[in-house]
Design a protein around this motif. Structure first.
Motif, PDB file in Angstrom:
ATOM      1  N   GLU A 175       0.838  -1.210   0.000  1.00 47.28           N
ATOM      2  CA  GLU A 175       0.000   0.000   0.000  1.00 47.28           C
ATOM      3  C   GLU A 175       0.867   1.252   0.000  1.00 47.28           C
ATOM      4  OE1 GLU A 175      -2.522  -0.612   3.404  1.00 47.28           O
ATOM      5  OE2 GLU A 175      -3.872  -1.957   2.292  1.00 47.28           O
ATOM      6  N   LEU A 176       1.912   1.272   0.827  1.00 41.48           N
ATOM      7  CA  LEU A 176       2.838   2.414   0.840  1.00 41.48           C
ATOM      8  C   LEU A 176       3.493   2.589  -0.523  1.00 41.48           C
ATOM      9  CD1 LEU A 176       4.842   2.195   4.194  1.00 41.48           C
ATOM     10  CD2 LEU A 176       3.157   3.926   3.544  1.00 41.48           C
ATOM     11  N   TYR A 177       3.948   1.484  -1.094  1.00 39.81           N
ATOM     12  CA  TYR A 177       4.628   1.547  -2.376  1.00 39.81           C
ATOM     13  C   TYR A 177       3.718   2.121  -3.449  1.00 39.81           C
ATOM     14  CZ  TYR A 177       7.243   0.047  -6.498  1.00 39.81           C
ATOM     15  OH  TYR A 177       7.912   0.019  -7.694  1.00 39.81           O
ATOM     16  N   ARG A 178       2.505   1.626  -3.522  1.00 37.56           N
ATOM     17  CA  ARG A 178       1.575   2.112  -4.557  1.00 37.56           C
ATOM     18  C   ARG A 178       1.203   3.579  -4.339  1.00 37.56           C
ATOM     19  NH1 ARG A 178      -2.119  -2.843  -6.653  1.00 37.56           N
ATOM     20  NH2 ARG A 178      -0.470  -4.397  -6.569  1.00 37.56           N
ATOM     21  N   TYR A 193       3.096   5.953  -2.880  1.00 38.77           N
ATOM     22  CA  TYR A 193       4.197   6.913  -2.973  1.00 38.77           C
ATOM     23  C   TYR A 193       5.228   6.637  -4.072  1.00 38.77           C
ATOM     24  CZ  TYR A 193       2.520   8.632   1.501  1.00 38.77           C
ATOM     25  OH  TYR A 193       1.741   9.159   2.506  1.00 38.77           O
ATOM     26  N   LYS A 194       5.092   5.555  -4.824  1.00 38.88           N
ATOM     27  CA  LYS A 194       6.132   5.242  -5.806  1.00 38.88           C
ATOM     28  C   LYS A 194       6.289   6.335  -6.861  1.00 38.88           C
ATOM     29  CE  LYS A 194       3.329   2.338  -8.848  1.00 38.88           C
ATOM     30  NZ  LYS A 194       3.177   1.022  -9.462  1.00 38.88           N
ATOM     31  N   ASP A 195       5.204   6.967  -7.238  1.00 32.55           N
ATOM     32  CA  ASP A 195       5.306   8.032  -8.250  1.00 32.55           C
ATOM     33  C   ASP A 195       5.981   9.291  -7.713  1.00 32.55           C
ATOM     34  OD1 ASP A 195       4.136   6.392 -10.144  1.00 32.55           O
ATOM     35  OD2 ASP A 195       2.118   7.204  -9.827  1.00 32.55           O
ATOM     36  N   ARG A 196       6.102   9.387  -6.395  1.00 27.79           N
ATOM     37  CA  ARG A 196       6.806  10.514  -5.774  1.00 27.79           C
ATOM     38  C   ARG A 196       8.247  10.167  -5.425  1.00 27.79           C
ATOM     39  NH1 ARG A 196       3.224  12.708  -1.017  1.00 27.79           N
ATOM     40  NH2 ARG A 196       5.092  13.988  -0.757  1.00 27.79           N
ATOM     41  N   THR A 208       4.285  -5.706  -5.831  1.00 30.79           N
ATOM     42  CA  THR A 208       4.886  -5.184  -7.063  1.00 30.79           C
ATOM     43  C   THR A 208       6.210  -4.469  -6.798  1.00 30.79           C
ATOM     44  OG1 THR A 208       3.619  -3.116  -6.943  1.00 30.79           O
ATOM     45  CG2 THR A 208       2.632  -4.940  -8.200  1.00 30.79           C
ATOM     46  N   PHE A 209       6.553  -4.240  -5.531  1.00 30.14           N
ATOM     47  CA  PHE A 209       7.841  -3.597  -5.243  1.00 30.14           C
ATOM     48  C   PHE A 209       8.971  -4.601  -5.463  1.00 30.14           C
ATOM     49  CE2 PHE A 209       6.087  -4.741  -1.007  1.00 30.14           C
ATOM     50  CZ  PHE A 209       7.089  -5.566  -0.501  1.00 30.14           C
TER      51      PHE A 209
END
Length: 164
Positions: free
Chosen positions: A51-54, A56-59, A93-94
């Motif tokens: 959930e964190l990855y999805r 904030y990944k674009d940031r 997905t990370f």
């Protein structure tokens, strides 16, 4: 704390499919490095990490999962089994990496680096259990170490601060 000039980004690692790389592709990103296991009481944290990855990944956040079997053999699987479990059970997905030791004579150099930069409770170096988390800023500095009882969502404020 090493006497060499090696940065975090120079440390050799292997992806889950055993491809040798370094962490150079992640330079300039905020990293959350976690030793993970599929048969641990904290395994449900995969959901929160994803959930964190999805979110904030674009940031610029990247979560790096390093399977570890050093704590009561809680990661007995091979690379394919680990990858399948993470994908099917938690839709991870990370980036996932090859299984490593985080303590002892076969300790991976990445964990030597992380533990040297951020001590645990009462100044301890050793990793006490799976799902210990190291937060690394965009310049490769380890800025926080959190134990397994720290749920991923509890890192939100620190992550947002580092992402700017």
């Amino acid at each position: 704390m090493s006497t060499t000039a090696t940065s975090l980004y120079d440390i050799p690692v292997s992806t889950i499919d055993n491809t040798p790389i370094t962490l150079e592709p992640y330079r300039g990103k905020v990293l959350l490095v976690v030793n993970v296991a599929s048969k641990c009481g904290f395994t449900g944290q995969y959901k929160g990490l994803e959930e964190l990855y999805r979110k904030y990944k674009d940031r610029g956040l990247v979560i790096l999962g390093f399977p570890c079997n050093q704590f009561m053999a809680q990661e007995p699987g091979n690379a394919e089994e680990i990858q399948s479990f993470c994908s099917l059970k938690y839709d991870v997905t990370f980036p996932m990496f090859a299984k490593v030791d985080v303590n002892g004579k076969n300790e991976h150099p990445l964990y030597t680096h992380l533990k040297g930069a951020a001590r645990g409770t009462l100044g301890t170096r050793g990793i006490k259990w799976n799902f210990t988390k190291f937060l690394v800023d965009r310049t490769g500095n380890v800025v926080a170490r959190r134990g397994p009882t720290t749920a991923p969502h509890q890192l939100t404020a620190d992550i947002e601060h580092l992402l700017g």
